[in-house]
Scaffold this motif. Sequence first.
Motif, PDB file in Angstrom:
ATOM      1  N   ILE A  83       0.839  -1.205   0.000  1.00 59.76           N
ATOM      2  CA  ILE A  83       0.000   0.000   0.000  1.00 59.76           C
ATOM      3  C   ILE A  83       0.870   1.249   0.000  1.00 59.76           C
ATOM      4  CG2 ILE A  83      -1.660   1.348   1.363  1.00 59.76           C
ATOM      5  CD1 ILE A  83      -2.823  -1.377   2.303  1.00 59.76           C
ATOM      6  N   SER A  84       1.878   1.259   0.841  1.00 55.34           N
ATOM      7  CA  SER A  84       2.771   2.413   0.929  1.00 55.34           C
ATOM      8  C   SER A  84       3.470   2.685  -0.398  1.00 55.34           C
ATOM      9  CB  SER A  84       3.805   2.173   2.037  1.00 55.34           C
ATOM     10  OG  SER A  84       4.722   3.228   2.082  1.00 55.34           O
ATOM     11  N   ARG A  85       3.997   1.637  -1.025  1.00 55.51           N
ATOM     12  CA  ARG A  85       4.678   1.809  -2.318  1.00 55.51           C
ATOM     13  C   ARG A  85       3.705   2.273  -3.402  1.00 55.51           C
ATOM     14  NH1 ARG A  85      10.062  -0.391  -2.878  1.00 55.51           N
ATOM     15  NH2 ARG A  85      10.793  -0.405  -0.740  1.00 55.51           N
ATOM     16  N   HIS A  86       2.504   1.717  -3.408  1.00 58.69           N
ATOM     17  CA  HIS A  86       1.492   2.110  -4.388  1.00 58.69           C
ATOM     18  C   HIS A  86       1.222   3.615  -4.287  1.00 58.69           C
ATOM     19  CE1 HIS A  86      -2.155   1.297  -6.889  1.00 58.69           C
ATOM     20  NE2 HIS A  86      -2.583   2.374  -6.273  1.00 58.69           N
ATOM     21  N   HIS A  87       0.993   4.092  -3.067  1.00 56.47           N
ATOM     22  CA  HIS A  87       0.718   5.511  -2.865  1.00 56.47           C
ATOM     23  C   HIS A  87       1.940   6.374  -3.169  1.00 56.47           C
ATOM     24  CE1 HIS A  87      -3.303   4.851  -1.566  1.00 56.47           C
ATOM     25  NE2 HIS A  87      -2.956   4.200  -0.468  1.00 56.47           N
ATOM     26  N   MET A  88       3.121   5.864  -2.859  1.00 59.01           N
ATOM     27  CA  MET A  88       4.342   6.609  -3.163  1.00 59.01           C
ATOM     28  C   MET A  88       4.462   6.824  -4.671  1.00 59.01           C
ATOM     29  SD  MET A  88       8.302   5.615  -2.251  1.00 59.01           S
ATOM     30  CE  MET A  88       8.303   4.178  -3.321  1.00 59.01           C
ATOM     31  N   VAL A  89       4.236   5.765  -5.450  1.00 63.75           N
ATOM     32  CA  VAL A  89       4.330   5.866  -6.908  1.00 63.75           C
ATOM     33  C   VAL A  89       3.236   6.790  -7.451  1.00 63.75           C
ATOM     34  CG1 VAL A  89       4.165   4.557  -9.064  1.00 63.75           C
ATOM     35  CG2 VAL A  89       5.525   3.671  -7.169  1.00 63.75           C
ATOM     36  N   GLU A  90       2.036   6.694  -6.907  1.00 70.65           N
ATOM     37  CA  GLU A  90       0.954   7.609  -7.304  1.00 70.65           C
ATOM     38  C   GLU A  90       1.360   9.065  -7.100  1.00 70.65           C
ATOM     39  OE1 GLU A  90      -3.485   5.874  -6.491  1.00 70.65           O
ATOM     40  OE2 GLU A  90      -2.327   6.516  -4.752  1.00 70.65           O
ATOM     41  N   ASN A  91       1.891   9.346  -5.920  1.00 74.51           N
ATOM     42  CA  ASN A  91       2.264  10.720  -5.582  1.00 74.51           C
ATOM     43  C   ASN A  91       3.425  11.227  -6.424  1.00 74.51           C
ATOM     44  OD1 ASN A  91       0.268  11.156  -3.648  1.00 74.51           O
ATOM     45  ND2 ASN A  91       1.447  10.077  -2.105  1.00 74.51           N
ATOM     46  N   TRP A  92       4.386  10.384  -6.677  1.00 74.64           N
ATOM     47  CA  TRP A  92       5.514  10.807  -7.501  1.00 74.64           C
ATOM     48  C   TRP A  92       5.043  11.086  -8.926  1.00 74.64           C
ATOM     49  CZ3 TRP A  92      10.008   7.045  -5.865  1.00 74.64           C
ATOM     50  CH2 TRP A  92      10.419   7.372  -4.574  1.00 74.64           C
ATOM     51  N   GLY A  93       4.154  10.261  -9.445  1.00 82.01           N
ATOM     52  CA  GLY A  93       3.600  10.509 -10.774  1.00 82.01           C
ATOM     53  C   GLY A  93       2.816  11.809 -10.821  1.00 82.01           C
ATOM     54  N   GLU A  94       2.078  12.064  -9.762  1.00 84.36           N
ATOM     55  CA  GLU A  94       1.303  13.304  -9.693  1.00 84.36           C
ATOM     56  C   GLU A  94       2.233  14.522  -9.687  1.00 84.36           C
ATOM     57  OE1 GLU A  94      -2.864  14.230  -7.741  1.00 84.36           O
ATOM     58  OE2 GLU A  94      -1.311  13.941  -6.220  1.00 84.36           O
ATOM     59  N   LYS A  95       3.345  14.416  -8.970  1.00 88.07           N
ATOM     60  CA  LYS A  95       4.321  15.505  -8.984  1.00 88.07           C
ATOM     61  C   LYS A  95       4.902  15.708 -10.382  1.00 88.07           C
ATOM     62  CE  LYS A  95       5.788  15.409  -4.190  1.00 88.07           C
ATOM     63  NZ  LYS A  95       6.892  15.304  -3.250  1.00 88.07           N
ATOM     64  N   GLY A  96       4.927  14.648 -11.168  1.00 83.16           N
ATOM     65  CA  GLY A  96       5.430  14.722 -12.532  1.00 83.16           C
ATOM     66  C   GLY A  96       4.379  15.146 -13.548  1.00 83.16           C
TER      67      GLY A  96
END
Length: 118
Positions: free
Chosen positions: A46-59
């Motif tokens: 769950i943590s990694r999923h949200h981390m990747v979501e957030n990093w993509g959003e920053k991009g």
Amino acid sequence: MNVASRTPEPSKSNSKIAWWYRLLCDNATVADVAMWHAHGALENCISRHHMVENWGEKGGRPKTEALLGNSEAGLPSGDTQIGRLQQADNLVQTIAWAKAQANSLFYIWFTTTDTYDP
């Protein structure tokens, strides 16, 4: 709980995480799918999923448009009866959670023996 949204941008001292951060942010609008590995307990997935979501959003890719995939997951069984039961429980929990996410395209279970990389 979105733990990753509270995670600051990785420091340059952790070059592996900083590399992934740059890769996912820089290519968020051109890549079709963002993938990562998340071994261990459901909380890590769950943590990694949200981390990747957030990093993509920053991009520049909104979370609602992100397609994500956990390309390697697993939990070692220790090759014991209770370990195999815990591994099966973890498998069901993590796949069910991944399938329940609108932007989770796939989930690959990798561990079948007593180590992460057989």
